[in-house]
Design an enzyme around this catalytic site. Structure first.
Site, PDB file in Angstrom:
ATOM      1  N   LYS B  36       0.948  -0.995   0.020  1.00 43.84           N
ATOM      2  CA  LYS B  36       0.122   0.111  -0.031  1.00 43.84           C
ATOM      3  C   LYS B  36       0.856   1.210  -0.158  1.00 43.84           C
ATOM      4  CE  LYS B  36      -2.536   0.756   3.622  1.00 43.84           C
ATOM      5  NZ  LYS B  36      -1.798   1.933   4.215  1.00 43.84           N
ATOM      6  N   THR B 108      -5.287   4.084   5.166  1.00 45.54           N
ATOM      7  CA  THR B 108      -5.752   3.445   6.493  1.00 45.54           C
ATOM      8  C   THR B 108      -5.014   2.296   6.495  1.00 45.54           C
ATOM      9  OG1 THR B 108      -7.300   2.054   5.272  1.00 45.54           O
ATOM     10  CG2 THR B 108      -8.189   4.438   6.096  1.00 45.54           C
ATOM     11  N   HIS B 111      -3.509  -2.982   9.604  1.00 46.20           N
ATOM     12  CA  HIS B 111      -3.365  -4.027  10.693  1.00 46.20           C
ATOM     13  C   HIS B 111      -4.125  -3.585  12.181  1.00 46.20           C
ATOM     14  CE1 HIS B 111       0.700  -1.693  10.935  1.00 46.20           C
ATOM     15  NE2 HIS B 111       0.434  -1.652   9.700  1.00 46.20           N
ATOM     16  N   ASP B 165       4.319  -8.604 -10.854  1.00 45.35           N
ATOM     17  CA  ASP B 165       5.762  -9.036 -11.259  1.00 45.35           C
ATOM     18  C   ASP B 165       6.203 -10.386 -10.515  1.00 45.35           C
ATOM     19  OD1 ASP B 165       5.416  -7.291  -8.989  1.00 45.35           O
ATOM     20  OD2 ASP B 165       7.773  -7.023  -8.949  1.00 45.35           O
ATOM     21  N   LYS B 478     -52.642 -31.451  14.903  1.00 45.47           N
ATOM     22  CA  LYS B 478     -52.404 -30.228  14.528  1.00 45.47           C
ATOM     23  C   LYS B 478     -53.242 -29.530  13.528  1.00 45.47           C
ATOM     24  CE  LYS B 478     -48.399 -31.772  13.003  1.00 45.47           C
ATOM     25  NZ  LYS B 478     -48.530 -33.230  13.125  1.00 45.47           N
ATOM     26  N   SER B 546     -42.486 -31.302  12.197  1.00 50.76           N
ATOM     27  CA  SER B 546     -41.264 -30.572  12.618  1.00 50.76           C
ATOM     28  C   SER B 546     -40.392 -31.242  13.703  1.00 50.76           C
ATOM     29  CB  SER B 546     -41.407 -29.183  13.026  1.00 50.76           C
ATOM     30  OG  SER B 546     -42.534 -29.191  13.613  1.00 50.76           O
TER      31      SER B 546
END
Ligand SMILES: Nc1nc2c(ncn2[C@@H]2O[C@H](COP(=O)(O)OP(=O)(O)O)[C@@H](O)[C@H]2O)c(=O)[nH]1
Lengths: 321, 643
Positions: B36, B108, B111, B165, B478, B546
């Site tokens: 950076k 910025t 780390h 590179d 149910k 379920s």
């Protein structure tokens, strides 16, 4: 009108007239201006006793202009504070007094000489002593005396590596010192000016400006500058690779020869340590050309910065900036 | 050597190109050693933004260190303490310009305190450069950087694949990174994602187009920075002027100074002042350069009004028909920036536009793991944590969602004792009376809030939304109970929806079988559908065997506390086998149905159901009554007036 905007003729500025509604695009200079105005208004609102540190240099002159704009059509609600080392160029003092008069601003002057007389500081021994480090004490004393809680400075982040992390609102502890580890994160446009007793802030509205921006703004606004910035004939000596102007406080030393050259100042500070440049630039346009082509930073000519690479940083910690 | 900056206009008054340049603020992030500093040094150097004395200093240091080349990274090195430790610990701002644009870089460090710094740098950026080391590929940190950029809603993200590179300028290496990062970024809300293969050290594709990567036909990094659309995220619709300062040079002039946060305004327009609600018209828009016919977001102006209204700092002038939300509770994303963790019992100072109020964080809804993007429960937020919270302020704020308006949607929290800025916040919207239903582990953190909030639907319906989850063995009763209950609720004027196991198995879950995985998926889908109906204001009745506790728990987690009612419809195996209304138990026992609950697959009964109905002992009517009673007790439906 109660306040005058100074232009290069010292007259009321005409302004740039009504802006058509066509485009909402803003040039970068307009954005910087609006940001600086925002910061100044914010500081004026958040603090009780701000002052504008006026050095006579172009950055503090631009600040005065921005302060006029920020509170227009009112007067800017803070005085100018000049810490006079007694080693100024005569043109600086002349300009300072003229500016206070045309703007109607209150001008407060505190002198290094009185700090010396009061025994607060000691003059450096030797010929042509520098009062650069002494003025820190005078400044901090003045801030305390005047109960200043925010001092506008013209510092820019492009000036020096140590400045790149400076905040718009830069916190100083009760000793006026700057702790790099204890600065507040600044997010969006939210500036936190809250502080403890005895602490104060330095506020830098020009943080995001570069040297070129300042010059372009001066040209765009036709701001009248001290004559020192324009090429003129002057007695100079070469000392430690830097050209210095000869004057009452900067006498020619044995072994040196004074000669007359056509020079101008890129920054304005004490006559004892502010390098001058050989130049033919005697108009703003010519200066801008010169700045654009310059290969050395404006501080490259200041012998006080050269003493150590971290010189700026040390002085900042002590409270100079 | 060309000049540093464009030449200014000659004195003859022709246009000065310098005044036409626009501004791009961008942030840079990368892990340590991704390059950076080298990249920034390269940008500054190649755009001729470095002065000779600065260059000499760098050359000197490089020599002293015995480096075989001029280390451009040294150009951006900051404070001495950091120089000594060879690290950068704080956001640093750098400047350069080309004839087209001026650039402000928020550099910025990737780390220590990465989140705090990245958030700070990103808060003013319009573009983010995320550095990736081509040799290392997409690391967790690279994703973190992208996530934070998207969280702060930076419109443009550039992934600079550096050190090409060192990988022989291999297209395959680059493509792999592009593919992986693109896949990741799909989970984020990113408007514009661009990849550029570069070598910061050598200079490939930074300013000059590289001849060593003929396979790459995109722009160089600088060209991209120069041409990317700026100002795209400026809100020009919603006029908001937070009043910063009142200018009163004399009796007859009262001007309200501020920088327009968003929108545009013209003299004559109708406005109201918040919080008072007083209305007036704009008389003039004044600046030292003259009065304006129109002003827009970003302009620092002074507004005067037709009527004498008392307005002070901290108030807001807005258009009459376009108001921000006015409220003292809201829902926000908070980035904690201080060593001392968030303390919900502390009244922080909240700074929002030009307003300062007291604020409590009333709830931490979840914390986001910035590396995995998962949401996790959190009792507190510590340094560098990001979380979703509910905030209560002592006085109302005038706000918009950050997504719509960065200025009126952002705030900071300040410690009332040390005065230090401890957190940065982004408003999502008004706080929900009950916390909004949440996806617990979803990676897509950007969840659009509902267009019409559930609370409003509930208010209109006259009852609250809820999910009744009926679990139990096949044949336990149910569906029978749920169908009767739904009629009863409908009779009470409630909005209802019944989701039945058999019915969804035909459509929504027609592709699923009955193995444990498919059952889990089945219940997951039903849970999500129930949640949608819930958000639409319904009382949702779900009847599903379920059998697994974990699956039911997941469905419960989708809903706010107290709105998921688990009803265990119980009947012992003996009874249901005897009932066997569809003949399924018989088939299962013959082995014709695999994974049949109760026969060849287990049923995990609820450990703490909200309601248990024993259908061997209770009639259907009794069960229905018990449930309605339960809903009344929970305040979901109101009690009849005359009882
Ligand atoms: N070969 C090669 N080395 C690089 C490149 N960019 C950076 N480096 C090296 O990687 C190391 C870390 O770079 P630096 O800019 O200090 O990384 P930072 O920690 O991200 O600022 C240094 O030794 C650089 O010279 C590149 O494009 N190619």
């Amino acid at each position: 009108m109660s306040t005058q905007l100074l232009n290069d003729r010292g007259e009321l500025a005409q302004g740039r007239a009504s802006v058509p509604a066509a485009s909402y695009r803003k040039s970068h200079l307009a954005q910087l201006e609006s940001e600086a105005i925002f910061v100044m208004r914010e500081a004026a609102a958040q603090f009780e006793r701000p002052v504008l540190l006026f050095s006579g240099g172009k950055d503090s002159i631009v600040m005065v202009r921005l302060a006029q704009k920020a509170f227009w059509p009112g007067k800017f609600p803070f005085p100018l504070l000049h810490i006079d080392t007694g080693h100024n160029f005569p043109e600086t003092i002349e300009y300072r007094d003229w500016l206070a008069e045309v703007t109607g601003a209150e001008l407060i002057v505190r002198t290094v000489q009185s700090s010396i007389d009061a025994g607060r500081v000691q003059e450096e021994p030797g010929p042509n002593p520098s009062r650069n480090s002494l003025q820190t004490v005078t400044l901090l004393d003045a801030l305390k005396e005047l109960k200043v809680d925010a001092a506008f400075g013209g510092g820019r982040r492009d000036e020096e590596k140590a400045r790149a992390k400076e905040r718009f609102f830069s916190h100083r502890d009760a000793f006026g010192q700057w702790d790099p580890k204890n600065q507040r994160p600044e997010l969006w446009n939210l500036f936190n000016g809250r502080k403890g007793l005895g602490e104060h802030f330095r506020v830098f509205p020009l943080s995001n400006w570069t040297e070129m921006d300042v010059w372009q703004y001066i040209a765009e606004e036709r701001i009248h500058l001290p004559s020192l910035y324009f090429a003129h004939e002057r007695e100079v000596v070469e000392r430690d690779g830097v050209l210095l102007a000869v004057g009452e406080n900067n006498r020619v030393l044995p072994g040196e020869t004074a000669e007359s050259r056509r020079i101008r100042c890129r920054t304005i500070g004490d006559i004892t340590c502010t390098g001058v440049w050989e130049s033919e630039a005697d108009t703003l346009e010519a200066i801008i050309q010169e700045v654009a082509a310059a290969r050395v930073t404006e501080r490259g000519g200041r012998s006080d910065d050269k003493r150590s690479e971290a010189a700026m940083e040390d002085r900042k910690k002590q409270g100079y900036f | 050597m060309t000049t540093l900056l464009p030449h200014p206009a000659p004195a003859d008054g022709s246009e000065n190109p310098y005044l036409e340049m626009d501004l791009l603020r961008f942030s840079t992030a990368g892990s340590v050693d991704d390059g950076k500093s080298t990249l920034i040094g390269r940008l500054l150097y190649d755009t001729k933004s470095i002065f000779a004395d600065q260059m000499e200093a760098v050359e000197r240091t490089s020599r002293q260190r015995g480096e075989g080349y001029v280390n451009l990274a040294l150009l951006t090195d900051g404070l001495r303490a950091e120089r000594e430790q060879n690290i950068t610990i704080d956001v640093a701002y750098r400047y350069f310009a080309t004839p087209k644009r001026k650039f402000i870089i928020a550099d910025t460090p990737g780390h220590l305190q990465y989140t705090r710094n990245m958030v700070t740098g990103a808060s003013t950026a319009e573009l983010a450069i995320v550095l990736v080391d081509a040799r290392k590929g997409v690391l967790t940190q690279s994703k973190r950087h992208g996530f934070i950029a998207s969280l702060l809603r930076i419109p443009h993200i550039v992934v600079a694949v550096n050190k090409m590179d060192l990988v022989d300028y291999d297209e395959a290496v680059y493509e792999e990174i592009v593919e992986e990062y693109t896949r990741f970024a799909e989970k984020l809300d990113v408007q514009d994602l661009t990849f550029i293969p570069i070598s910061a050290l050598v200079g490939d594709n930074v300013v000059e187009k590289s001849e060593r990567m003929p396979w790459y036909d995109g722009s160089t990094l600088l060209h991209h920075l120069e041409t990317v659309n700026v100002g795209a995220n400026r809100n020009l619709v919603d006029f908001r002027l937070p009043v910063q300062y009142v200018v009163r040079p004399h009796q007859d002039y009262r001007g309200f100074a501020g920088r327009i946060a968003s929108g545009t305004i013209q003299p004559g327009e109708e406005v109201v002042v918040l919080p008072s609600g007083h209305g007036s018209r704009v008389r003039s828009i004044d600046t030292a350069d003259g009065s304006l016919a129109e002003a827009a977001a970003g302009d620092a102006v002074v507004l005067t009004l037709e009527d004498e209204i008392d307005v002070s700092r901290g108030e807001m002038i807005v258009r009459k028909r376009n108001l921000p939300t006015v409220g003292n509770r809201f829902d926000a994303i908070l980035c904690w920036m201080n060593e001392k963790p968030l303390d919900p019992s502390v009244p922080y100072v909240l700074m929002h536009t030009s307003r300062q109020v007291q604020a409590f964080v009333t709830e931490i809804v979840y914390r986001i793991d910035v590396d995995t993007l998962h949401r996790e429960e959190a009792g507190a937020l510590g340094l560098n944590d990001i979380g979703r919270v509910q905030i209560l302020t002592s006085q109302p704020l005038f706000f918009d969602a950050y997504a719509q308006n960065h200025t009126t949607g952002s705030f900071i929290l300040v410690d009332p004792h040390t005065h230090v800025t401890v957190a940065a916040g982004m408003i999502r919207g008004e706080a929900k009376e009950a916390a909004p239903a949440e996806r617990s582990v979803s990676p897509d953190v950007v969840w659009e809030s509902w267009n019409i909030p559930r609370e409003e639907r509930e208010a209109r319906n006259g009852h609250k939304a809820a999910v009744l989850w009926f679990t139990g063995l096949s044949g336990a009763g149910k569906s029978t109970i749920a169908r009767e209950l739904e009629k009863e609720l409908f009779g009470l004027g409630c909005q209802t929806m019944l989701l039945d196991g058999d019915q969804v198995r035909h459509g929504l879950c027609g592709d699923l079988g009955f193995g444990a995985d498919d059952r889990r998926e089945n219940i997951r889908r039903v849970g999500e559908v129930a949640r949608l109906f819930f958000e639409a204001g319904n009382i949702v009745l779900c009847t599903f065997v379920s059998p697994f506790r974990a699956d039911r728990a997941r469905a419960r987690a989708l809903l706010p506390e107290g709105r998921f009612v688990e009803v265990h419809v119980h009947a012992d195996l003996q009874t249901v086998k005897a009932r066997d209304p569809k003949g399924l138990y018989e088939k299962a026992e013959r082995g014709e149905i695999l994974h049949f609950t109760g026969i060849s697959s287990p049923y995990e009964a609820p450990e703490a159901a909200d309601l248990t109905l024993d259908t061997t002992a209770q009639s259907v009517e009794e069960s229905v009554r018990a449930i309605v009673e339960r809903l009344r007790a929970a305040g979901v439906v109101s009690r009849p007036r005359n009882s």
